[in-house]
Structure formats: structure tokens, C-alpha cells
Design a protein around this motif. Structure first.
Motif, PDB file in Angstrom:
ATOM      1  N   ALA A 107       1.353  -1.617   0.086  1.00  0.00           N
ATOM      2  CA  ALA A 107       0.067  -0.295   0.230  1.00  0.00           C
ATOM      3  C   ALA A 107       0.385   0.968   0.315  1.00  0.00           C
ATOM      4  CB  ALA A 107      -1.010  -0.225   1.055  1.00  0.00           C
ATOM      5  N   ALA A 108       2.263   1.271   1.199  1.00  0.00           N
ATOM      6  CA  ALA A 108       2.588   3.014   0.646  1.00  0.00           C
ATOM      7  C   ALA A 108       3.301   2.552  -0.284  1.00  0.00           C
ATOM      8  CB  ALA A 108       3.521   1.666   1.470  1.00  0.00           C
ATOM      9  N   ILE A 109       3.578   1.950  -1.388  1.00  0.00           N
ATOM     10  CA  ILE A 109       4.547   1.672  -2.423  1.00  0.00           C
ATOM     11  C   ILE A 109       2.975   2.478  -3.847  1.00  0.00           C
ATOM     12  CG2 ILE A 109       5.408   0.992  -4.456  1.00  0.00           C
ATOM     13  CD1 ILE A 109       6.251  -0.916  -2.497  1.00  0.00           C
ATOM     14  N   VAL A 110       2.605   1.683  -3.651  1.00  0.00           N
ATOM     15  CA  VAL A 110       0.834   2.102  -4.926  1.00  0.00           C
ATOM     16  C   VAL A 110       0.798   3.602  -4.746  1.00  0.00           C
ATOM     17  CG1 VAL A 110       0.445  -0.156  -5.491  1.00  0.00           C
ATOM     18  CG2 VAL A 110      -0.621   0.504  -3.723  1.00  0.00           C
ATOM     19  N   THR A 111       0.599   3.343  -2.951  1.00  0.00           N
ATOM     20  CA  THR A 111      -0.283   5.285  -2.819  1.00  0.00           C
ATOM     21  C   THR A 111       0.663   6.740  -2.698  1.00  0.00           C
ATOM     22  OG1 THR A 111       0.028   4.913  -0.446  1.00  0.00           O
ATOM     23  CG2 THR A 111      -2.178   3.837  -1.738  1.00  0.00           C
ATOM     24  N   ALA A 112       2.135   6.117  -2.889  1.00  0.00           N
ATOM     25  CA  ALA A 112       2.614   7.263  -2.501  1.00  0.00           C
ATOM     26  C   ALA A 112       2.697   8.588  -3.833  1.00  0.00           C
ATOM     27  CB  ALA A 112       4.141   6.886  -2.673  1.00  0.00           C
ATOM     28  N   ALA A 113       2.621   8.268  -4.890  1.00  0.00           N
ATOM     29  CA  ALA A 113       2.164   8.873  -6.241  1.00  0.00           C
ATOM     30  C   ALA A 113       0.690  10.086  -5.674  1.00  0.00           C
ATOM     31  CB  ALA A 113       2.261   8.743  -7.207  1.00  0.00           C
ATOM     32  N   ASP A 114      -0.107   9.231  -5.253  1.00  0.00           N
ATOM     33  CA  ASP A 114      -1.743  10.547  -4.714  1.00  0.00           C
ATOM     34  C   ASP A 114      -1.546  10.798  -3.702  1.00  0.00           C
ATOM     35  OD1 ASP A 114      -3.616   8.323  -6.579  1.00  0.00           O
ATOM     36  OD2 ASP A 114      -1.939   6.986  -5.305  1.00  0.00           O
ATOM     37  N   LEU A 115      -0.077  10.522  -2.132  1.00  0.00           N
ATOM     38  CA  LEU A 115      -0.382  11.428  -1.431  1.00  0.00           C
ATOM     39  C   LEU A 115       1.408  12.059  -1.691  1.00  0.00           C
ATOM     40  CD1 LEU A 115      -0.321   8.688   1.100  1.00  0.00           C
ATOM     41  CD2 LEU A 115      -2.189  10.088   0.697  1.00  0.00           C
ATOM     42  N   GLY A 116       1.778  12.083  -2.648  1.00  0.00           N
ATOM     43  CA  GLY A 116       2.923  13.664  -2.733  1.00  0.00           C
ATOM     44  C   GLY A 116       3.826  13.063  -2.127  1.00  0.00           C
ATOM     45  N   ALA A 117       4.287  11.806  -1.593  1.00  0.00           N
ATOM     46  CA  ALA A 117       4.851  11.564  -1.021  1.00  0.00           C
ATOM     47  C   ALA A 117       6.655  11.761  -1.467  1.00  0.00           C
ATOM     48  CB  ALA A 117       4.934   9.859  -0.886  1.00  0.00           C
ATOM     49  N   HIS A 118       7.207  11.936  -0.519  1.00  0.00           N
ATOM     50  CA  HIS A 118       8.692  12.432  -0.841  1.00  0.00           C
ATOM     51  C   HIS A 118       9.712  11.063  -0.683  1.00  0.00           C
ATOM     52  CE1 HIS A 118       7.250  16.462   0.674  1.00  0.00           C
ATOM     53  NE2 HIS A 118       8.133  16.774  -0.436  1.00  0.00           N
ATOM     54  N   ARG A 119       9.327  10.232   0.381  1.00  0.00           N
ATOM     55  CA  ARG A 119       9.921   9.110   0.579  1.00  0.00           C
ATOM     56  C   ARG A 119       9.168   7.731   0.615  1.00  0.00           C
ATOM     57  NH1 ARG A 119      14.074   7.762   4.374  1.00  0.00           N
ATOM     58  NH2 ARG A 119      13.208   9.427   5.430  1.00  0.00           N
ATOM     59  N   VAL A 120       9.527   6.038   0.124  1.00  0.00           N
ATOM     60  CA  VAL A 120       8.227   5.134   0.523  1.00  0.00           C
ATOM     61  C   VAL A 120       9.784   4.408   1.572  1.00  0.00           C
ATOM     62  CG1 VAL A 120       7.424   3.461  -0.014  1.00  0.00           C
ATOM     63  CG2 VAL A 120       7.131   5.178  -0.958  1.00  0.00           C
ATOM     64  N   VAL A 121       9.252   3.832   2.388  1.00  0.00           N
ATOM     65  CA  VAL A 121      10.266   2.832   3.274  1.00  0.00           C
ATOM     66  C   VAL A 121       9.110   1.197   3.021  1.00  0.00           C
ATOM     67  CG1 VAL A 121      10.954   1.801   5.157  1.00  0.00           C
ATOM     68  CG2 VAL A 121      11.125   4.199   4.217  1.00  0.00           C
ATOM     69  N   ALA A 122       9.534   0.413   1.979  1.00  0.00           N
ATOM     70  CA  ALA A 122       8.711  -0.850   2.014  1.00  0.00           C
ATOM     71  C   ALA A 122       8.944  -1.544   2.779  1.00  0.00           C
ATOM     72  CB  ALA A 122       8.013  -0.804   1.085  1.00  0.00           C
ATOM     73  N   ILE A 123       8.961  -2.599   3.771  1.00  0.00           N
ATOM     74  CA  ILE A 123       9.386  -3.526   4.165  1.00  0.00           C
ATOM     75  C   ILE A 123       9.191  -4.917   3.647  1.00  0.00           C
ATOM     76  CG2 ILE A 123      10.099  -4.836   6.442  1.00  0.00           C
ATOM     77  CD1 ILE A 123      10.529  -2.552   7.708  1.00  0.00           C
ATOM     78  N   SER A 124       9.900  -5.823   3.059  1.00  0.00           N
ATOM     79  CA  SER A 124       8.763  -7.042   1.948  1.00  0.00           C
ATOM     80  C   SER A 124       7.561  -7.206   1.406  1.00  0.00           C
ATOM     81  CB  SER A 124       8.749  -8.164   3.245  1.00  0.00           C
ATOM     82  OG  SER A 124      10.465  -9.047   3.887  1.00  0.00           O
ATOM     83  N   PRO A 125       7.857  -5.684   1.140  1.00  0.00           N
ATOM     84  CA  PRO A 125       6.161  -5.564   0.094  1.00  0.00           C
ATOM     85  C   PRO A 125       6.168  -6.526  -0.782  1.00  0.00           C
ATOM     86  CG  PRO A 125       7.336  -4.587  -0.824  1.00  0.00           C
ATOM     87  CD  PRO A 125       8.334  -4.884  -0.004  1.00  0.00           C
ATOM     88  N   GLN A 126       4.930  -6.554  -1.271  1.00  0.00           N
ATOM     89  CA  GLN A 126       4.047  -6.965  -2.392  1.00  0.00           C
ATOM     90  C   GLN A 126       4.032  -6.208  -4.227  1.00  0.00           C
ATOM     91  OE1 GLN A 126       2.004  -8.018   0.447  1.00  0.00           O
ATOM     92  NE2 GLN A 126       3.653  -9.202   1.022  1.00  0.00           N
ATOM     93  N   PHE A 127       4.697  -6.881  -4.902  1.00  0.00           N
ATOM     94  CA  PHE A 127       3.958  -6.430  -6.044  1.00  0.00           C
ATOM     95  C   PHE A 127       3.175  -5.951  -6.608  1.00  0.00           C
ATOM     96  CE2 PHE A 127       3.761  -6.925 -10.570  1.00  0.00           C
ATOM     97  CZ  PHE A 127       4.320  -5.298 -11.689  1.00  0.00           C
ATOM     98  N   SER A 128       2.507  -7.164  -5.756  1.00  0.00           N
ATOM     99  CA  SER A 128       0.658  -7.411  -6.817  1.00  0.00           C
ATOM    100  C   SER A 128       0.060  -8.722  -5.906  1.00  0.00           C
ATOM    101  CB  SER A 128       0.451  -7.024  -8.086  1.00  0.00           C
ATOM    102  OG  SER A 128      -0.868  -7.995  -8.453  1.00  0.00           O
ATOM    103  N   VAL A 129      -1.058  -9.290  -5.044  1.00  0.00           N
ATOM    104  CA  VAL A 129      -0.990 -10.478  -4.633  1.00  0.00           C
ATOM    105  C   VAL A 129      -2.522 -10.690  -5.593  1.00  0.00           C
ATOM    106  CG1 VAL A 129      -0.699  -9.872  -2.349  1.00  0.00           C
ATOM    107  CG2 VAL A 129      -3.272  -8.349  -3.639  1.00  0.00           C
ATOM    108  N   ASN A 130      -2.448 -10.011  -6.890  1.00  0.00           N
ATOM    109  CA  ASN A 130      -3.392 -10.334  -7.695  1.00  0.00           C
ATOM    110  C   ASN A 130      -2.777 -11.797  -9.007  1.00  0.00           C
ATOM    111  OD1 ASN A 130      -5.082 -11.101 -10.614  1.00  0.00           O
ATOM    112  ND2 ASN A 130      -5.428  -8.691 -10.892  1.00  0.00           N
ATOM    113  N   PRO A 131      -3.445 -12.908  -8.766  1.00  0.00           N
ATOM    114  CA  PRO A 131      -3.245 -13.736  -9.608  1.00  0.00           C
ATOM    115  C   PRO A 131      -2.293 -14.088 -10.949  1.00  0.00           C
ATOM    116  CG  PRO A 131      -4.295 -14.396  -7.958  1.00  0.00           C
ATOM    117  CD  PRO A 131      -4.436 -13.048  -8.130  1.00  0.00           C
ATOM    118  N   LEU A 132      -3.478 -13.316 -11.961  1.00  0.00           N
ATOM    119  CA  LEU A 132      -2.895 -12.917 -12.871  1.00  0.00           C
ATOM    120  C   LEU A 132      -1.541 -11.720 -13.233  1.00  0.00           C
ATOM    121  CD1 LEU A 132      -6.691 -11.382 -14.558  1.00  0.00           C
ATOM    122  CD2 LEU A 132      -5.835 -13.554 -15.251  1.00  0.00           C
ATOM    123  N   HIS A 133      -1.253 -11.529 -11.965  1.00  0.00           N
ATOM    124  CA  HIS A 133       0.205 -10.377 -12.390  1.00  0.00           C
ATOM    125  C   HIS A 133       1.948 -10.449 -11.588  1.00  0.00           C
ATOM    126  CE1 HIS A 133      -2.546  -6.848 -12.430  1.00  0.00           C
ATOM    127  NE2 HIS A 133      -2.090  -7.141 -13.562  1.00  0.00           N
TER     128      HIS A 133
END
Length: 307
Positions: A107-133
Motif C-alpha cells: 500500500a505504501a508503494i502504490v499510494t505514494a504518488a497520490d499522496l505526494g510522498a517524498h520517500r517510501v519505506v517498504a519492508i517485504s512488500p508485494q508487487f501485487s497479490v493479483n494472481p494474474l500478475h
């Protein structure tokens, strides 16, 4: 605690699916947007959603804690309204840090642009959980009925003004695949590899009670990478997670090393049922009878052993 700046706490968003608490520290120039991670038994909001408030106050930063009602990777109809509300709050800060672990890291990665975040810190994140991807991802299929993939945000490719660091365990096959996909989407971001750190990759540090100091260093962005890796290196020999991961990788080619690692893990603490299940499963590849005996010990300690 002594020296901590008290925060004013306010629920700034609440729907049937998402809840957000704003912990405002007067005079703070930074704000951390913290996306909560998966909780296996989650079927409602946490009763005490301010559990991380003291940690962020200790950093001298304001924070917004985001809590989902279900383990849905924030893929629901309420996300757009939440983001609109957050933009109003975070815009007054000099630095916006989007932070999360596992589901929260996604969530931190995919919402960063919407929030105008300056930095993202993501620990063991997923690229997606959609089985198609991500057809290789099968750990959380039981939760995906709650996720509405029509709200999925694709990770863009190309240069980005947002800085980021992704922490992961390179020995964890699925987490490593996710990290490689994220690195392709954000080539300027830093990848911090903590071998046998577990999932999330700070589990090893948690065993040594150093995970809080590690996350603090990541969020404040004042510690060199070498020092961050040094924290992991210093913690790993005190970690059941580290020795368990080491044994799991060594069991086929170096069974003697794996057996020694299992012994080191058992010497670190009084074995719990979970530890005995995990180490016993690895031991079955080395010595079937001993592995079964360890798992049976775990079964006697726990009324509902995992599948």
C-alpha cells in the motif's frame, strides 16, 4: 515517557472498510503515513489503533495510522476517499514518508504518488497479490476474496521523483521475486537485502529486539547502508529466524551445517510450538525420525498445530 512530545490524536477517516488516525505532533516537519500489515485473525478494526503512536512520537514526527477492516491489501471502494482526506493532512509537512510492511508495504508503494510522498519505506512488500500478475504468489489466497482488484493501482515504470528503499530477504523466494519486480518499476530505489531475515525481513532483528532501532534509522534516513546491514549482521546470531532460514537453505547440500544451525536455534530460547514445527520440518529432510519427534513435541504444546 520523559522527553516525548505528546500528540493530539484524531480519527480523520472512517468507513466500513478503512480507518485513519492522525497523531499530530506540534512543530513536526515530517509526517509518516503508516499502512498496517496483515493480521491473520483480522475481521474487524483493531480496538486500540494507537499502538504505534509512542514510537512515532519518539521520532519527533507526526503520523497517520491506516487500518483496514479486512486483509484486502487496501483494494476497496473506500481507498479513493481516504487518499483525498490524507492529501489535505500531509500537504502541510516538509517531508511525507509512506511506510509499511508486507501488505502495508504494498500500500505504501502504490499510494505514494497520490499522496505526494517524498520517500517510501517498504519492508517485504508485494508487487501485487493479483494472481494474474504474480502467479508465483500463493501465500494469501485465503484472503483475496476481500480484495477488489478493480481498485488495483499498477506500479508505473520509468524515472520517479519519489525516493524509496525496499527491505527484503533474498533467501525468501517469493519475497525476492516481488522485490525484483518492484526494482524494475522503480530502478532508482534502493534494495536492502537482509539474508535469512524472514518475512517480514526484520524478523531476525525482532528476535534480537533491534527491529525498532532499524525502522527508526530507515525512517529518519540518517544512517548509512553499511551501518543498517551491520545491525542485521549483529542481530542474526541471536535470532531463531536466522538459524531456521539458514538450516532450510543448507539442508540439501550441507546437512551437517543445517543440523548445527537447528541446534543453535534451539539453544537460543526455550522452544515454542511454532519453533519446533518450523525446525522439525527442516530436520525431516536430514533425519526423518528426529524431525518427526520435534514436530510431535510441538503438537503436544499446541492444541491446533498448523497444516
Amino acid at each position: 515517557g520523559k522527553g516525548l512530545v505528546m500528540a493530539d490524536v484524531e480519527v480523520v477517516f472512517a468507513s466500513d472498510l478503512l480507518k485513519a488516525e492522525y497523531h499530530h505532533v506540534p512543530g513536526a516537519s515530517r509526517i509518516v503515513v503508516h499502512w498496517a500489515s496483515l493480521m491473520p485473525a483480522r475481521d474487524s478494526f483493531l480496538e486500540k489503533t494507537d499502538r504505534s503512536d509512542a514510537f512515532f512520537r519518539g521520532l519527533g514526527v507526526s503520523a497517520v495510522g491506516i487500518y483496514p477492516r479486512f486483509n484486502d491489501w487496501y483494494l476497496n471502494v473506500s481507498l479513493a476517499g481516504l487518499l483525498d482526506r490524507l492529501v489535505d493532512i500531509v500537504g502541510s509537512y516538509d517531508e511525507i514518508i509512506n511506510y509499511g510492511s508486507s501488505m502495508g508495504g504494498y500500500a505504501a508503494i502504490v499510494t505514494a504518488a497520490d499522496l505526494g510522498a517524498h520517500r517510501v519505506v517498504a519492508i517485504s512488500p508485494q508487487f501485487s497479490v493479483n494472481p494474474l500478475h504474480v502467479p508465483f504468489e500463493n501465500r494469501w489466497r485465503q484472503y483475496l476474496d476481500a480484495a477488489d482488484f478493480t481498485f488495483e493501482r499498477a506500479m508505473p515504470h520509468g524515472p520517479h521523483p519519489i525516493q524509496g528503499v525496499v527491505v527484503y530477504d533474498p533467501a525468501h523466494s517469493q519475497d525476492s521475486l516481488h522485490c525484483h519486480l518492484i526494482a524494475a518499476a522503480f530502478p532508482e530505489w534502493q534494495s536492502l537485502a537482509l539474508r535469512f531475515g524472514g518475512h517480514p525481513a526484520t524478523l531476525c532483528l525482532h528476535d534480537a529486539s533491534e527491529d525498532g532501532n532499524f525502522v527508526r534509522a530507515l525512517l529518519l534516513n540518517e544512517t548509512p547502508v553499511r551501518a543498517l546491514l551491520g545491525m542485521h549482521k549483529a542481530a542474526r546470531r541471536q535470532s531463531v529466524c536466522y538459524w531456521s532460514g539458514f538450516a532450510g537453505k543448507a539442508k540439501q547440500r550441507h546437512p551437517v551445517w543445517a543440523e548445527q544451525a537447528i541446534g543453535r536455534a534451539l539453544d537460543l530460547e526455550t522452544p515454542t510450538a511454532e519453533t519446533l514445527f518450523r525446525l522439525g520440518r527442516t530436520m525431516t529432510s536430514i533425519d526423518l525420525a528426529r524431525g518427526i519427534a520435534m514436530m510431535r513435541r510441538g503438537m503436544k504444546m499446541h492444541p491446533s498445530p498448523p497444516p
